[in-house]
Design a protein around this motif. Structure first.
Motif, PDB file in Angstrom:
ATOM      1  N   SER A 206       0.824  -1.211   0.000  1.00 45.90           N
ATOM      2  CA  SER A 206       0.000   0.000   0.000  1.00 45.90           C
ATOM      3  C   SER A 206       0.857   1.260   0.000  1.00 45.90           C
ATOM      4  N   LEU A 210       0.938   3.982  -2.911  1.00 49.69           N
ATOM      5  CA  LEU A 210       0.586   5.360  -2.546  1.00 49.69           C
ATOM      6  C   LEU A 210       1.542   6.322  -3.257  1.00 49.69           C
ATOM      7  N   VAL A 213       0.870   6.303  -7.033  1.00 51.61           N
ATOM      8  CA  VAL A 213      -0.364   7.012  -7.395  1.00 51.61           C
ATOM      9  C   VAL A 213      -0.138   8.519  -7.363  1.00 51.61           C
ATOM     10  N   VAL A 214       0.494   8.993  -6.301  1.00 54.19           N
ATOM     11  CA  VAL A 214       0.704  10.439  -6.187  1.00 54.19           C
ATOM     12  C   VAL A 214       1.556  10.937  -7.353  1.00 54.19           C
ATOM     13  N   TYR A 227      -4.579   3.403  -8.737  1.00 55.09           N
ATOM     14  CA  TYR A 227      -5.186   3.586  -7.418  1.00 55.09           C
ATOM     15  C   TYR A 227      -6.038   2.407  -6.962  1.00 55.09           C
ATOM     16  N   THR A 233      -5.146   3.541  -1.501  1.00 53.14           N
ATOM     17  CA  THR A 233      -5.151   4.469  -2.632  1.00 53.14           C
ATOM     18  C   THR A 233      -6.547   4.567  -3.248  1.00 53.14           C
ATOM     19  N   HIS A 234      -7.297   3.476  -3.187  1.00 53.32           N
ATOM     20  CA  HIS A 234      -8.642   3.508  -3.762  1.00 53.32           C
ATOM     21  C   HIS A 234      -9.548   4.444  -2.947  1.00 53.32           C
ATOM     22  N   LYS A 237      -8.706   7.955  -3.632  1.00 51.75           N
ATOM     23  CA  LYS A 237      -8.607   8.228  -5.072  1.00 51.75           C
ATOM     24  C   LYS A 237      -8.824   9.702  -5.436  1.00 51.75           C
ATOM     25  N   LEU A 240      -6.054  12.605  -3.618  1.00 49.34           N
ATOM     26  CA  LEU A 240      -4.591  12.509  -3.639  1.00 49.34           C
ATOM     27  C   LEU A 240      -4.020  13.161  -4.886  1.00 49.34           C
ATOM     28  N   THR A 246      -2.219  18.078  -1.236  1.00 50.92           N
ATOM     29  CA  THR A 246      -1.734  16.960  -0.415  1.00 50.92           C
ATOM     30  C   THR A 246      -0.538  17.424   0.405  1.00 50.92           C
TER      31      THR A 246
END
Ligand SMILES: Nc1ncnc2c1ncn2[C@@H]1O[C@H](COP(=O)(O)OP(=O)(O)OP(=O)(O)O)[C@@H](O)[C@H]1O
Length: 624
Positions: A206, A210, A213-214, A227, A233-234, A237, A240, A246
């Protein structure tokens, strides 16, 4: 509240201060001064809302709606910390593979949603704080039940804002997430085995997604944002990177032995710092025509429902949201029911009072007296916490009902003695925290009393000076010369009045701050008290299980003994270090430390099987 989604994350190794930063220190010294970001955000949000309300006074209704939610993600399962009724739920929470967690779904209009998540409407900072404390209390109970899972779980406390602009009727909705991430050092522990390894894998996955995703959300050339790969991350979503604000707080433990972890945290922070966001407002597509259509539809549905109620003989069902006055009535009625002599809450309060009286009586008789930190029970605690411990025990006796299966015929006095023993032993640090919290409340109340006296004095003085100014004569009438409120000789009364008003205003402000602080401290005390009771329950259970184990061994067997054989084997593995990795570390630490710390438990190592595995695990974790 301007309509931007925002996320605040605390990242770092276990013990570096993530929870302290987000949710504040445990009860005790400087608890209010150092309260966490979540409590400050609640106060800040309501200050802003109140300011907005004042500006828009007469605009009709509250234009800003705030809802709060709090979830915990553990091993890729999502748990609602506000929809959680205490210890039983902690056990059934599925964190150990039982009941399934909440599921996520994507709504075309509202984005990622959590099915069944509680998001209570909050009307004041106090209500917000209640929910914050409730969620952290539930996290603490779950943690206690599940052997300190907090370092291995992510906790997300979310504000959901809906703001209606009265001028153009446009609605903006936004979220603000405060995220206490799981300890990042698990990412590098490759030696871990079993449960710890599973947890490490989930955390590892995770946290690395993370980051991905960012970075992907901020990249112009992105073709895929992963994500959906993890629950963390989901869930985040739409909050982020990319079009959101953020903020990441990197927590480090500045000690040489943690140099590797500190560097790894700082490198992660440096990578996150390269991301550039362009926040955009989430404006609702709802326009007036659509609203009118929806309102009409709601009206028709309500009529239909009322019609169904009549046909099926149900009466008195309201389909309207209660307004302010109705809400107050409902609260009053609920309180009446809660305090009726037959209610659980009332019985529980009564029982706690009896226990408190017994404890006082016992203390009065015993010489020397116990230290102040040991004086614990306070029947007021339940009035401040939203999650009374009664939920943990069906009998409504503050969790002590759970004792019965283990301790059979033991009566209240015996339970009280157990509680005392617990406070002197395993629960000592929590008992001391509670003692400190109570002392702080006492001090704060004394300060408030003095301040109130000062304010009354200033008020009298203002009244007097005004009347004197009106009459344009001094020293006569309202006050005799030399009274505290009389103007000082030779001083300009108008000037004095100005000064008195200034002093009055400043003291009133201090009083408001002090009252707010008192509420906070009372919450802390309730939280501390609930933690102590939860820990006591677990301790009793463990003790009870231990007695059961001894009984089974004495009788020589059965199925339970087979299970215990398994536990014994595992304990021996740990002891011998065969399990390897972290367990060996724990077992070694435990084995080395315990003879000094607890001779009875140490002796148990010499007689494997007389000590339940839960005790070994929890002690090992404590040593760690
Ligand atoms: N700034 C601080 N000042 C004083 N004490 C602190 C501070 N930050 C953390 N602590 C103390 O350090 C200990 C560990 O902090 P905390 O629980 O916040 O760590 P964490 O990073 O959240 O760990 P975990 O990953 O296990 O949840 C706690 O006892 C906390 O009270």
């Amino acid at each position: 509240m301007a309509g931007f989604n925002a996320t605040l994350l605390t990242y770092g190794q276990t013990g570096a201060g993530k929870t302290y930063t987000t949710f504040g220190p445990p009860a005790g010294a400087s608890a209010y001064k150092e309260r966490g970001l979540a409590a400050r955000a609640i106060a800040g949000a309501f200050e802003e809302i109140n300011r907005y309300k004042t500006v828009n006074e007469g605009g009709g209704g509250t234009p800003i709606e705030v809802r709060l939610s709090c979830i915990e993600i553990y091993n890729e399962s999502v748990f609602d910390l506000l929809g959680f009724s205490g210890e039983d739920d902690a056990k059934d929470s599925g964190r150990d593979g039982g009941v399934p967690s909440l599921s996520l779904f994507e709504s075309p209009t509202a984005g990622v949603q959590i099915r069944g998540l509680k998001m209570p409407l909050v009307n004041s900072a106090e209500e917000g704080l209640n929910l914050l404390f409730e969620s952290q209390m539930n996290r603490a109970i779950a943690e206690h039940q599940l052997n300190d899972a907090s370092s291995r779980s992510h906790c997300i406390f979310t504000f959901h804002f809906t703001v209606r602009n009265p001028e153009n009727n446009k609605v903006t909705s936004s979220k603000f997430n405060i995220v206490d991430l799981a300890g990042s050092e698990k990412m590098v522990k490759t030696e871990a085995v079993g449960k710890v390894q599973r947890e490490s894998n989930y955390i590892n996955k995770s946290l690395s997604f993370l980051e991905q995703v960012v970075i992907a959300l901020a990249s112009k050339s992105r073709d895929h944002v992963p994500y959906r790969q993890t629950k963390l991350t989901h869930v985040l979503k739409d909050s982020l990177g990319g079009n959101c604000t953020t903020l990441m707080i990197a927590c480090i433990w500045p000690h040489l032995s943690h140099l590797d972890q500190s560097l790894s945290t700082l490198k992660f922070a440096a990578r996150m710092q390269t991301v550039r966001n362009k926040p955009t407002v989430n404006e609702s597509k709802t326009n007036n025509v659509a609203s009118v259509k929806l309102l009409r539809q709601i009206k028709n549905l309500k009529e239909e429902l009322a019609f169904h109620d009549i046909i099926s003989g149900r009466s008195g069902i309201l389909y309207e949201e209660p307004d302010g006055k109705e809400m107050t009535d409902i609260k009053d009625r609920t309180e009446q029911v809660m305090m009726s002599p037959t209610s659980d809450a009332y019985l529980q309060k009564k029982q706690m009072k009896e226990m408190e009286e017994m404890e006082e009586e016992r203390r009065a008789r015993s010489v020397p007296r116990a230290s102040p930190a040991m004086v614990m029970i306070d029947n007021n605690n339940y009035s401040t916490g939203r999650t009374p411990p009664a939920k943990r025990g069906a009998g409504g006796d503050g969790g002590l009902a759970e004792l019965r299966p283990y301790l059979g015929g033991k009566d209240v006095l015996e339970k009280q003695a157990e509680f005392d023993a617990f406070k002197r032993g395993a629960g000592k640090s929590q008992a001391i925290l509670l003692g400190q919290a109570k002392l702080q409340i006492k001090t704060k109340k004394a300060e408030i009393k003095n301040l109130t006296n000062d304010i009354n004095y200033q008020k009298d003085r203002i009244d007097f000076l005004m009347s004197q100014l009106r009459d344009s004569s001094f020293g006569a009438g309202a006050s005799s010369p030399g009274s505290p409120t009389s103007p000082r000789a030779g001083e300009d009364p108008a000037k004095q009045l100005k000064l008195a008003k200034k002093a009055y205003r400043s003291k009133m402000e201090t009083l408001t701050e002090n009252k707010e602080e008192l509420k906070f401290l009372q919450h802390q005390r309730a939280q501390s008290f609930n933690s102590l009771i939860a820990a006591f329950d677990s301790w009793l259970k463990m003790k009870g299980e231990e007695e059961v184990v001894e009984g089974v061994e004495e009788r020589g067997g059965g199925e339970a003994a087979a299970d215990l054989d398994y536990d014994r084997e595992e304990a021996n593995d740990w002891k011998r270090g065969e399990a390897g990795g972290e367990n060996r570390e724990y077992a070694d630490e435990y084995y080395n430390e315990s003879p000094r710390a607890n001779p009875r438990e140490a002796a148990a190592w010499g007689q494997p099987g007389t000590i339940p595995i839960e005790l070994i695990r929890s002690t090992a974790v404590k040593c760690h």
